[in-house]
Write an enzyme that holds these catalytic residues in place. Structure first.
Site, PDB file in Angstrom:
ATOM      1  N   HIS A 297     -37.218 -12.075  11.744  1.00  0.00           N
ATOM      2  CA  HIS A 297     -38.179 -12.037  12.703  1.00  0.00           C
ATOM      3  C   HIS A 297     -39.452 -11.368  12.284  1.00  0.00           C
ATOM      4  O   HIS A 297     -40.363 -11.183  13.092  1.00  0.00           O
ATOM      5  CB  HIS A 297     -37.737 -10.878  13.910  1.00  0.00           C
ATOM      6  CG  HIS A 297     -36.462 -11.673  14.732  1.00  0.00           C
ATOM      7  ND1 HIS A 297     -36.909 -12.492  15.752  1.00  0.00           N
ATOM      8  CD2 HIS A 297     -35.331 -11.538  14.610  1.00  0.00           C
ATOM      9  CE1 HIS A 297     -35.853 -12.703  16.499  1.00  0.00           C
ATOM     10  NE2 HIS A 297     -34.901 -12.617  15.531  1.00  0.00           N
ATOM     11  N   LYS A 481     -47.900  -6.241  25.045  1.00  0.00           N
ATOM     12  CA  LYS A 481     -47.178  -6.430  24.072  1.00  0.00           C
ATOM     13  C   LYS A 481     -46.871  -5.096  23.459  1.00  0.00           C
ATOM     14  O   LYS A 481     -47.604  -4.272  23.815  1.00  0.00           O
ATOM     15  CB  LYS A 481     -47.501  -7.259  22.873  1.00  0.00           C
ATOM     16  CG  LYS A 481     -49.047  -7.243  22.705  1.00  0.00           C
ATOM     17  CD  LYS A 481     -49.640  -8.333  21.620  1.00  0.00           C
ATOM     18  CE  LYS A 481     -49.822  -9.411  22.440  1.00  0.00           C
ATOM     19  NZ  LYS A 481     -48.905 -10.729  21.926  1.00  0.00           N
ATOM     20  N   ARG A 482     -45.807  -4.773  22.454  1.00  0.00           N
ATOM     21  CA  ARG A 482     -45.631  -3.472  22.167  1.00  0.00           C
ATOM     22  C   ARG A 482     -47.090  -3.165  21.387  1.00  0.00           C
ATOM     23  O   ARG A 482     -47.794  -3.966  20.869  1.00  0.00           O
ATOM     24  CB  ARG A 482     -44.608  -3.780  20.878  1.00  0.00           C
ATOM     25  CG  ARG A 482     -43.356  -3.304  21.179  1.00  0.00           C
ATOM     26  CD  ARG A 482     -42.331  -3.404  20.412  1.00  0.00           C
ATOM     27  NE  ARG A 482     -42.398  -4.954  19.337  1.00  0.00           N
ATOM     28  CZ  ARG A 482     -42.611  -4.682  18.092  1.00  0.00           C
ATOM     29  NH1 ARG A 482     -42.815  -3.808  17.471  1.00  0.00           N
ATOM     30  NH2 ARG A 482     -42.788  -5.883  17.620  1.00  0.00           N
ATOM     31  N   LYS A 487     -51.120  -6.169  15.878  1.00  0.00           N
ATOM     32  CA  LYS A 487     -51.423  -6.907  17.280  1.00  0.00           C
ATOM     33  C   LYS A 487     -52.748  -6.844  17.601  1.00  0.00           C
ATOM     34  O   LYS A 487     -53.240  -7.547  18.503  1.00  0.00           O
ATOM     35  CB  LYS A 487     -50.413  -6.559  18.297  1.00  0.00           C
ATOM     36  CG  LYS A 487     -49.048  -6.847  17.935  1.00  0.00           C
ATOM     37  CD  LYS A 487     -47.954  -6.549  19.114  1.00  0.00           C
ATOM     38  CE  LYS A 487     -46.462  -6.955  18.763  1.00  0.00           C
ATOM     39  NZ  LYS A 487     -46.379  -8.349  19.191  1.00  0.00           N
ATOM     40  N   THR A 589     -43.714 -14.307  21.910  1.00  0.00           N
ATOM     41  CA  THR A 589     -43.255 -15.207  23.118  1.00  0.00           C
ATOM     42  C   THR A 589     -43.825 -14.821  24.379  1.00  0.00           C
ATOM     43  O   THR A 589     -43.906 -15.652  25.279  1.00  0.00           O
ATOM     44  CB  THR A 589     -41.635 -14.847  23.351  1.00  0.00           C
ATOM     45  OG1 THR A 589     -41.462 -13.242  23.360  1.00  0.00           O
ATOM     46  CG2 THR A 589     -40.780 -15.098  22.249  1.00  0.00           C
ATOM     47  N   LYS A 593     -45.041 -17.253  27.844  1.00  0.00           N
ATOM     48  CA  LYS A 593     -44.918 -16.912  29.206  1.00  0.00           C
ATOM     49  C   LYS A 593     -46.242 -17.414  29.709  1.00  0.00           C
ATOM     50  O   LYS A 593     -46.204 -17.913  30.924  1.00  0.00           O
ATOM     51  CB  LYS A 593     -44.491 -15.541  29.448  1.00  0.00           C
ATOM     52  CG  LYS A 593     -43.250 -14.972  28.602  1.00  0.00           C
ATOM     53  CD  LYS A 593     -43.113 -13.566  28.514  1.00  0.00           C
ATOM     54  CE  LYS A 593     -41.830 -13.022  27.522  1.00  0.00           C
ATOM     55  NZ  LYS A 593     -41.951 -11.725  27.100  1.00  0.00           N
TER      56      LYS A 593
HETATM   57  C1  LIG Z   1     -42.049 -11.117  26.103  1.00  0.00           C
HETATM   58  C2  LIG Z   1     -42.020  -9.686  25.922  1.00  0.00           C
HETATM   59  C3  LIG Z   1     -42.480  -9.291  24.987  1.00  0.00           C
HETATM   60  C4  LIG Z   1     -42.820  -9.796  23.677  1.00  0.00           C
HETATM   61  O1  LIG Z   1     -44.165 -10.037  23.809  1.00  0.00           O
HETATM   62  P1  LIG Z   1     -45.137 -10.458  22.461  1.00  0.00           P
HETATM   63  O2  LIG Z   1     -46.451 -10.817  23.001  1.00  0.00           O
HETATM   64  O3  LIG Z   1     -44.476 -11.773  22.092  1.00  0.00           O
HETATM   65  O4  LIG Z   1     -45.248  -9.430  21.456  1.00  0.00           O
HETATM   66  C5  LIG Z   1     -42.604  -7.667  24.858  1.00  0.00           C
HETATM   67  N1  LIG Z   1     -41.571  -6.886  25.920  1.00  0.00           N
HETATM   68  C6  LIG Z   1     -41.775  -7.438  26.829  1.00  0.00           C
HETATM   69  C7  LIG Z   1     -41.344  -6.485  28.193  1.00  0.00           C
HETATM   70  C8  LIG Z   1     -41.728  -8.918  27.125  1.00  0.00           C
HETATM   71  O5  LIG Z   1     -41.468  -9.462  28.314  1.00  0.00           O
END
Ligand SMILES: *Cc1c(COP(=O)(O)O)cnc(C)c1O
Length: 748
Positions: A297, A481-482, A487, A589, A593
């Site tokens: 990952h 995102k985290r 990032k 991911t 979304k």
């Molecule tokens: C989808 C999701 C992530 C992943 O987000 P990335 O932008 O791909 O890092 C992290 N936290 C939550 C709560 C999510 O729903």
């Protein structure tokens, strides 16, 4: 129980004088009763997903939707005077940190939806990912007591408890089974650690800090605890059903290791076979090789787990010994294959007193996969180059996906209803939405209306949760995102400041009023990430209160970002910010979304962004920044100070970290961030994520999107085109590929 019986009992349910919690427990229990007759064990060949995280989110609405009763429940409650939205008070199940845990949840959902037998195994943490609050702009963490409202969606299976042995004490692993509802009902089994106080600690917290030796030991115990419980169970069930002819074990089991955390399972299977059933070591390895598959990952070096051999030997001597023998076994194989010394070193499982979990996984696994094309290529070319040379057939790509049931049908029923009108049947065959004509004016205006509705809902939600009122007519850019340096939330912060200064200088007369939303938790021991949160909150404070700009530009960092918040944000945003340093975001991911919900991407050529623009057209998104190849070419000679000398605008924003524009109350966060960009640190060069390198192009991309938003039809056509070309990023597609190419399991 039949559906009409369920609905009848629901109609008869007394709601008066009951609080939300009681209603939640009763309705959930009723739904569990309803589904229990369809929730049956399965004994054929199945796939098993081992993951230390599952970020399930709120299960209430999703499960009712999957059971096909969401609408009826809503109506029944409405008649009783209960708004179905009251259940938004129910906590998320946040047994994960971010993308990896959410992926596990999406995969389980898709497998159930496709009727593929996939069983999840993990840990039932008492406390999930901490709850976040901002006080004076600083992150404050509180324990996430997700079980406070009970856990009506799990069934404790006391009788299937198992004892797990460590050198110093034993632990009882008690399974809790959660139904994963779709065309069939699969199971997520989470183990809770019980016994002594010491034992119970193992499943107390998600990711305890592992920077101390004590933290490391606890982490090892967690990894072994659930891996061993799951393997022990699978072996016992196999023996009961088929006897001890273990060569057939892989005929029934394909185990997917979600990153390296469950790699202890490999050693545990070999240990059981050799110690308890007297299988020869090399036969046991052969069986393991046919059983396990590994998904990588991340290529960030700090995330490739290594365990100190002596430390592992102290608490799990037999497991340490298996890794050592595995190394000898592999070493002999590599010699035969003609590997050079340096190649064998790169692939080594035990070396210099350390156990390298990723290498153990690569050696044993039948297949090794990355999670987006670019990431899988980097694994082959760099991270596992030596292994790729000798075992090229192991390597695969499986581009991630997200479940359209939660991330479109559940969070955006309006867009889903529009798809129903123009692409009937899309709910079971998502590709159908590609046929929607995005240039049709009727379609386009319906889409514009849907986006307006979802944005209004989002702004309302933010008003309730954060107490912040935002302009009604605005463009919404979101980065959720985290929090991590790679990032580059910091780069977004700088870009916002550039826009702010330009607005003040009157240089952007046509700027469309915009809101920048952030959502992120910083790991509790990650100093810089916490500094970045404070910095963005300081920027928000300045920008939102400046009478000269407040009608044009707002910044909001929402508190306690989680799955439920994400559902609102992806549906209501116009622009998805995906700006990681090229080469470092394995897939992402969140990007998918947003795409599904009709947002355009402002992003770098990284992770799945590359495939997103391949499907939805580069011309319909805003791609900027250095590519992996460019960064490789300049890495050695890159000096951000050259940029800061020449580019006065860049200097002006970066210097806000130190010139007194913003205050971190003498905590040193901002000056440390400044030094990380201009001087570097003992462990990295100055600006090692190329924030200043990509900043000017980033600002241009943001402004280009802003200017195009002024032309609603043009912009919305791009956004809708993204949504109608997102079916590739359904995790149904991903899971169908895993099932066909890796697990070799069929729909049942
Ligand atoms: C989808 C999701 C992530 C992943 O987000 P990335 O932008 O791909 O890092 C992290 N936290 C939550 C709560 C999510 O729903």
């Amino acid at each position: 129980m039949k559906k009409n019986e369920f609905l009848k009992e629901l109609k008869d349910l007394q709601t008066e004088n009951k609080d939300v919690k009681e209603l939640y427990m009763e309705v959930s229990a009723l739904a569990m009763k309803y589904l229990s007759s369809q929730w049956r064990p399965y004994t054929g060949r199945a796939a098993y997903y081992f993951s230390i995280e599952y970020l399930m989110g709120r299960m209430f609405y999703n499960n009712l939707m999957e059971l096909g009763v969401a609408e009826q429940v809503k109506e029944i409650f409405a008649k009783k005077g209960v708004d179905i939205h009251v259940f938004e008070e129910v906590e998320d199940a946040a047994l994960g940190n971010g993308g990896l845990g959410r992926l596990a949840a999406c995969f389980l959902d898709s497998a159930a939806g496709l009727s593929i037998p996939l069983y999840g195994y993990g840990i039932r943490y008492k406390y999930g990912l901490f709850k976040q609050q901002f006080i004076n702009g600083y992150q404050v963490e509180e324990p996430d007591d997700w079980l406070a409202w009970g856990d009506p969606w799990s069934v404790r299976k006391e009788r299937e408890s198992r004892v797990i042995h460590f050198a110093d004490f034993d632990v009882t692993a008690v399974p809790y089974d959660m139904p994963i509802i779709g065309k069939r009902i699969n199971t997520l089994r989470l183990y809770q650690a019980e016994g002594s106080d010491e034992a119970a600690k193992i499943s107390e917290y998600l990711y305890p800090a592992d920077d101390t030796e004590e933290g490391k030991i606890l982490r090892i115990r967690q990894e072994y605890f659930f891996s061993a419980a799951a393997i022990g169970e699978l072996v016992d069930k196999f023996v009961q059903a088929h006897g001890t002819y273990f060569k057939r074990f892989p005929n029934y089991h394909s185990i997917q290791l979600n990153d390296t955390h469950p790699v202890m399972a490999i050693a545990e299977l070999i240990r059981i076979l050799t110690k308890e059933y007297a299988v020869g070591f090399s036969d046991a390895v052969r069986i393991a090789k046919r059983t396990f598959n590994y998904t990588n990952h991340t290529i960030l070096p700090e995330a490739l787990e290594c365990w100190d051999y002596q430390l592992l030997e102290r608490i799990l001597p037999d497991i340490a010994a298996v890794f050592k023998r595995l190394q000898s076994c592999a070493g002999r194989e590599w010699k035969k294959l003609g590997c050079t010394e340096s190649e064998s070193e790169k692939m080594a499982i035990v070396q210099d007193g350390r156990i390298r979990m990723a290498n153990a996984a690569v050696y044993v696994a039948s297949t090794v996969n990355g999670v987006a094309e670019i990431h899988s290529d980097i694994l082959k070319k760099e991270v596992f180059a030596a292994a790729y040379r000798y075992y090229p057939d192991k390597f695969q790509n499986k581009t991630n996906g997200v479940t359209q049931r939660r991330w479109l049908m559940l969070c955006n029923s309006e867009l889903s209803a529009m798809f129903d009108r123009y692409a009937a049947g899309w709910r079971s065959d998502m590709k159908k939405i590609e046929m929607i004509d995005t240039s049709d004016q009727v379609v386009l205006h319906e889409f514009i209306a849907v986006k307006e509705t979802k944005k209004k809902e989002l702004l309302q939600y933010i008003r309730e949760r954060e107490g912040i009122e935002l302009p009604k007519d605005c463009m919404v850019y979101s980065q959720i995102k985290r929090l991590h340096e790679y990032k580059r939330q910091l780069m977004t912060a700088f870009a916002i400041l550039r826009i702010y200064f330009d607005l003040k200088d009157g240089k952007l007369p046509d700027f469309y009023p915009s809101v920048f939303l952030f959502g992120a938790k910083a790991a509790s021991c990650y100093y810089r990430a916490k500094g970045i949160i404070k910095y963005i909150n300081e920027i928000a404070n300045l920008v939102n209160h400046d009478p000269q700009t407040r009608d044009k530009l707002r910044v909001v960092f929402v508190q306690n970002y989680n799955v439920s918040y994400a559902e609102k944000i992806v549906a209501g945003s116009n622009v998805s910010l995906q700006v990681s340093t090229a080469g470092l975001e394995a897939s992402g991911t969140g990007n998918m979304k947003f795409m599904m919900n009709g947002a355009v991407t402002v992003g770098t050529m990284d992770g799945a962004n590359i495939e997103i623009v391949e499907k939805a057209g580069r011309e319909n998104n805003y791609i900027f920044g250095a590519t992996v190849e460019e960064l490789t070419a300049i890495r050695d000679r890159y000096d951000p100070n050259v940029i800061l000398t020449k580019d006065l605008e860049a200097r002006r924003v970066v210097e806000t970290l130190t010139d007194g524009t913003f205050q971190d109350d003498g905590n040193g966060y901002f000056s440390e961030l400044y030094r990380s960009l201009t001087e570097g640190a003992p462990w990295h060069k100055a600006d090692n994520y190329f924030v200043l390198y990509d900043l000017p192009e980033y600002v241009n991309a943001l402004l280009k999107a802003n200017s195009e938003y002024g032309n609603k039809e043009l912009f919305s056509q791009k956004a809708l085109y993204n949504a109608t070309h997102s079916s590739y990023f359904s995790s149904d597609r991903t899971i169908a590929e895993y099932a066909a190419d890796i697990w070799k399991v069929n729909e049942i």
